[in-house]
Motif scaffolding. Sequence first.
Motif, PDB file in Angstrom:
ATOM      1  N   PHE A  45       5.060  -0.995   8.091  1.00 46.01           N
ATOM      2  CA  PHE A  45       5.285   0.282   7.443  1.00 46.01           C
ATOM      3  C   PHE A  45       6.760   0.569   7.222  1.00 46.01           C
ATOM      4  O   PHE A  45       7.616   0.243   8.055  1.00 46.01           O
ATOM      5  CB  PHE A  45       4.668   1.409   8.270  1.00 46.01           C
ATOM      6  CG  PHE A  45       3.175   1.440   8.171  1.00 46.01           C
ATOM      7  CD1 PHE A  45       2.398   0.630   8.970  1.00 46.01           C
ATOM      8  CD2 PHE A  45       2.554   2.266   7.251  1.00 46.01           C
ATOM      9  CE1 PHE A  45       1.012   0.632   8.856  1.00 46.01           C
ATOM     10  CE2 PHE A  45       1.162   2.278   7.127  1.00 46.01           C
ATOM     11  CZ  PHE A  45       0.407   1.449   7.933  1.00 46.01           C
ATOM     12  N   TYR A  66       0.807   5.282   0.914  1.00 49.68           N
ATOM     13  CA  TYR A  66       0.097   6.344   1.612  1.00 49.68           C
ATOM     14  C   TYR A  66       0.833   7.662   1.404  1.00 49.68           C
ATOM     15  O   TYR A  66       2.029   7.702   1.120  1.00 49.68           O
ATOM     16  CB  TYR A  66       0.046   6.063   3.120  1.00 49.68           C
ATOM     17  CG  TYR A  66      -0.820   4.897   3.536  1.00 49.68           C
ATOM     18  CD1 TYR A  66      -0.327   3.593   3.514  1.00 49.68           C
ATOM     19  CD2 TYR A  66      -2.126   5.099   3.984  1.00 49.68           C
ATOM     20  CE1 TYR A  66      -1.116   2.515   3.919  1.00 49.68           C
ATOM     21  CE2 TYR A  66      -2.913   4.030   4.396  1.00 49.68           C
ATOM     22  CZ  TYR A  66      -2.400   2.753   4.360  1.00 49.68           C
ATOM     23  OH  TYR A  66      -3.183   1.702   4.765  1.00 49.68           O
ATOM     24  N   GLN A 119       1.243  11.502   3.415  1.00 45.63           N
ATOM     25  CA  GLN A 119       0.973  12.208   4.656  1.00 45.63           C
ATOM     26  C   GLN A 119       1.433  13.647   4.515  1.00 45.63           C
ATOM     27  O   GLN A 119       2.636  13.921   4.358  1.00 45.63           O
ATOM     28  CB  GLN A 119       1.690  11.541   5.839  1.00 45.63           C
ATOM     29  CG  GLN A 119       1.350  12.157   7.179  1.00 45.63           C
ATOM     30  CD  GLN A 119       2.070  11.494   8.342  1.00 45.63           C
ATOM     31  OE1 GLN A 119       3.160  10.949   8.183  1.00 45.63           O
ATOM     32  NE2 GLN A 119       1.474  11.534   9.524  1.00 45.63           N
ATOM     33  N   PHE A 142       0.847  -1.190   0.000  1.00 47.61           N
ATOM     34  CA  PHE A 142       0.000   0.000   0.000  1.00 47.61           C
ATOM     35  C   PHE A 142       0.884   1.243   0.000  1.00 47.61           C
ATOM     36  O   PHE A 142       1.938   1.257   0.629  1.00 47.61           O
ATOM     37  CB  PHE A 142      -0.890   0.035   1.254  1.00 47.61           C
ATOM     38  CG  PHE A 142      -1.715  -1.208   1.457  1.00 47.61           C
ATOM     39  CD1 PHE A 142      -1.252  -2.242   2.247  1.00 47.61           C
ATOM     40  CD2 PHE A 142      -2.961  -1.326   0.866  1.00 47.61           C
ATOM     41  CE1 PHE A 142      -2.013  -3.385   2.444  1.00 47.61           C
ATOM     42  CE2 PHE A 142      -3.730  -2.462   1.061  1.00 47.61           C
ATOM     43  CZ  PHE A 142      -3.248  -3.489   1.852  1.00 47.61           C
ATOM     44  N   LEU A 200      -4.582   6.916   2.080  1.00 46.67           N
ATOM     45  CA  LEU A 200      -4.253   5.847   1.156  1.00 46.67           C
ATOM     46  C   LEU A 200      -4.298   6.367  -0.276  1.00 46.67           C
ATOM     47  O   LEU A 200      -5.262   7.023  -0.679  1.00 46.67           O
ATOM     48  CB  LEU A 200      -5.231   4.689   1.323  1.00 46.67           C
ATOM     49  CG  LEU A 200      -5.010   3.499   0.410  1.00 46.67           C
ATOM     50  CD1 LEU A 200      -3.725   2.763   0.783  1.00 46.67           C
ATOM     51  CD2 LEU A 200      -6.196   2.539   0.484  1.00 46.67           C
ATOM     52  N   SER A 222      -3.112  13.124   8.774  1.00 49.00           N
ATOM     53  CA  SER A 222      -3.094  11.667   8.852  1.00 49.00           C
ATOM     54  C   SER A 222      -2.589  11.055   7.548  1.00 49.00           C
ATOM     55  O   SER A 222      -2.335  11.754   6.574  1.00 49.00           O
ATOM     56  CB  SER A 222      -4.497  11.155   9.156  1.00 49.00           C
ATOM     57  OG  SER A 222      -4.461   9.766   9.392  1.00 49.00           O
ATOM     58  N   LEU A 223      -2.472   9.755   7.563  1.00 45.90           N
ATOM     59  CA  LEU A 223      -2.068   9.040   6.360  1.00 45.90           C
ATOM     60  C   LEU A 223      -3.287   8.829   5.468  1.00 45.90           C
ATOM     61  O   LEU A 223      -4.325   8.342   5.915  1.00 45.90           O
ATOM     62  CB  LEU A 223      -1.491   7.671   6.713  1.00 45.90           C
ATOM     63  CG  LEU A 223      -0.069   7.641   7.219  1.00 45.90           C
ATOM     64  CD1 LEU A 223       0.017   8.138   8.639  1.00 45.90           C
ATOM     65  CD2 LEU A 223       0.505   6.231   7.122  1.00 45.90           C
ATOM     66  N   ARG A 263       1.881  -5.998   3.304  1.00 44.36           N
ATOM     67  CA  ARG A 263       1.164  -7.035   4.038  1.00 44.36           C
ATOM     68  C   ARG A 263       1.749  -8.368   3.636  1.00 44.36           C
ATOM     69  O   ARG A 263       1.939  -8.643   2.451  1.00 44.36           O
ATOM     70  CB  ARG A 263      -0.320  -6.993   3.732  1.00 44.36           C
ATOM     71  CG  ARG A 263      -1.094  -8.155   4.332  1.00 44.36           C
ATOM     72  CD  ARG A 263      -2.579  -7.906   4.272  1.00 44.36           C
ATOM     73  NE  ARG A 263      -2.995  -7.013   5.326  1.00 44.36           N
ATOM     74  CZ  ARG A 263      -4.024  -6.172   5.229  1.00 44.36           C
ATOM     75  NH1 ARG A 263      -4.725  -6.114   4.132  1.00 44.36           N
ATOM     76  NH2 ARG A 263      -4.354  -5.400   6.245  1.00 44.36           N
ATOM     77  N   PHE A 275       5.083  13.550   2.361  1.00 45.66           N
ATOM     78  CA  PHE A 275       5.759  12.392   2.943  1.00 45.66           C
ATOM     79  C   PHE A 275       5.039  11.163   2.404  1.00 45.66           C
ATOM     80  O   PHE A 275       3.846  10.997   2.618  1.00 45.66           O
ATOM     81  CB  PHE A 275       5.654  12.486   4.473  1.00 45.66           C
ATOM     82  CG  PHE A 275       6.583  11.593   5.234  1.00 45.66           C
ATOM     83  CD1 PHE A 275       6.116  10.804   6.256  1.00 45.66           C
ATOM     84  CD2 PHE A 275       7.939  11.561   4.939  1.00 45.66           C
ATOM     85  CE1 PHE A 275       6.973   9.985   6.981  1.00 45.66           C
ATOM     86  CE2 PHE A 275       8.802  10.746   5.652  1.00 45.66           C
ATOM     87  CZ  PHE A 275       8.321   9.956   6.684  1.00 45.66           C
ATOM     88  N   GLN A 279      -0.082  -4.950   8.550  1.00 46.27           N
ATOM     89  CA  GLN A 279       0.669  -4.143   7.600  1.00 46.27           C
ATOM     90  C   GLN A 279       1.907  -3.640   8.311  1.00 46.27           C
ATOM     91  O   GLN A 279       1.829  -3.150   9.432  1.00 46.27           O
ATOM     92  CB  GLN A 279      -0.159  -2.941   7.136  1.00 46.27           C
ATOM     93  CG  GLN A 279      -1.206  -3.274   6.109  1.00 46.27           C
ATOM     94  CD  GLN A 279      -1.969  -2.038   5.661  1.00 46.27           C
ATOM     95  OE1 GLN A 279      -3.177  -2.045   5.629  1.00 46.27           O
ATOM     96  NE2 GLN A 279      -1.259  -0.977   5.319  1.00 46.27           N
ATOM     97  N   ILE A 320       4.622   7.121   2.278  1.00 46.96           N
ATOM     98  CA  ILE A 320       4.887   5.966   3.135  1.00 46.96           C
ATOM     99  C   ILE A 320       4.311   4.720   2.483  1.00 46.96           C
ATOM    100  O   ILE A 320       3.155   4.718   2.039  1.00 46.96           O
ATOM    101  CB  ILE A 320       4.234   6.141   4.520  1.00 46.96           C
ATOM    102  CG1 ILE A 320       4.718   7.428   5.175  1.00 46.96           C
ATOM    103  CG2 ILE A 320       4.526   4.940   5.414  1.00 46.96           C
ATOM    104  CD1 ILE A 320       3.950   7.778   6.441  1.00 46.96           C
ATOM    105  N   PRO A 343       9.813   3.509   6.553  1.00 46.02           N
ATOM    106  CA  PRO A 343      10.144   4.744   7.280  1.00 46.02           C
ATOM    107  C   PRO A 343       9.694   5.999   6.569  1.00 46.02           C
ATOM    108  O   PRO A 343       9.776   7.084   7.139  1.00 46.02           O
ATOM    109  CB  PRO A 343      11.669   4.682   7.387  1.00 46.02           C
ATOM    110  CG  PRO A 343      12.095   3.874   6.223  1.00 46.02           C
ATOM    111  CD  PRO A 343      11.015   2.855   6.003  1.00 46.02           C
TER     112      PRO A 343
END
Lengths: 117, 116
Positions: A108, A36, A38, A34, A46, A43-44, A97, A91, A106, A93, A110
């Motif tokens: 993540f 994301y 930010q 996935f 998708l 928040s993150l 999975r 950012f 999941q 990210i 860095p």
Amino acid sequence: GAVVSQHPSRVICKSGTSVKIECRSLDFQATTMFWYRQFPKQSLMLMATSNEGSKATYEQGVEKDKFLINHASLTLSTLTVTSAHPEDSSFYICSARGTSGRANEQFFGPGTRLTVL
Amino acid sequence: AQSVSQHNHHVILSEAASLELGCNYSYGGTVNLFWYVQYPGQHLQLLLKYFSGDPLVKGIKGFEAEFIKSKFSFNLRKPSVQWSDTAEYFCAVNFGGNSGNTPLVFGKGTRLSVIA
């Protein structure tokens, strides 16, 4: 534990250039990855879901021609921001999975901070 | 639509105070629940998770969370916060439980500031 790496950690580029971000699962196979995004102090969100060997599924409002995702193997997914503009600065990210016993979680990376000048 | 709500945008506490951060989700089916922490300038770290079983889950660094199915809630708690707990806290839900393709949906986050 399961480790996900991202490269580069930071990138600064000029407007109009393309940037590739790599996401790797280091010690497990990831059937699904996935991406994301930010924004500062938010928040993150998708962007897309990718499965190994098939086309990514993009969330509403995310331009698939601008954010190219490739999931060529069970340990590598790439996000290419094409013709980047300052508003793409963010950012990014990735998360992965796993299969079988790690299918519930999941893991993540860095993150990669992209700054477009 | 499935969503995750975190009620508090910014919480300010003194050291040794007790903490409770709210998280609610909208979905009547099976869920997997997570709390993540993001320290300033760092990446997400998993604090704790709930899949099934005992609804009171203990995580790292003295945090715990309780799943209350009837309230669709998964609140995070810590009896005594420290200055080092200053961070952003995210609640995340995997709607549908064990489905490989469903991503985590994040709440908007709660910023915790702990002052001396």
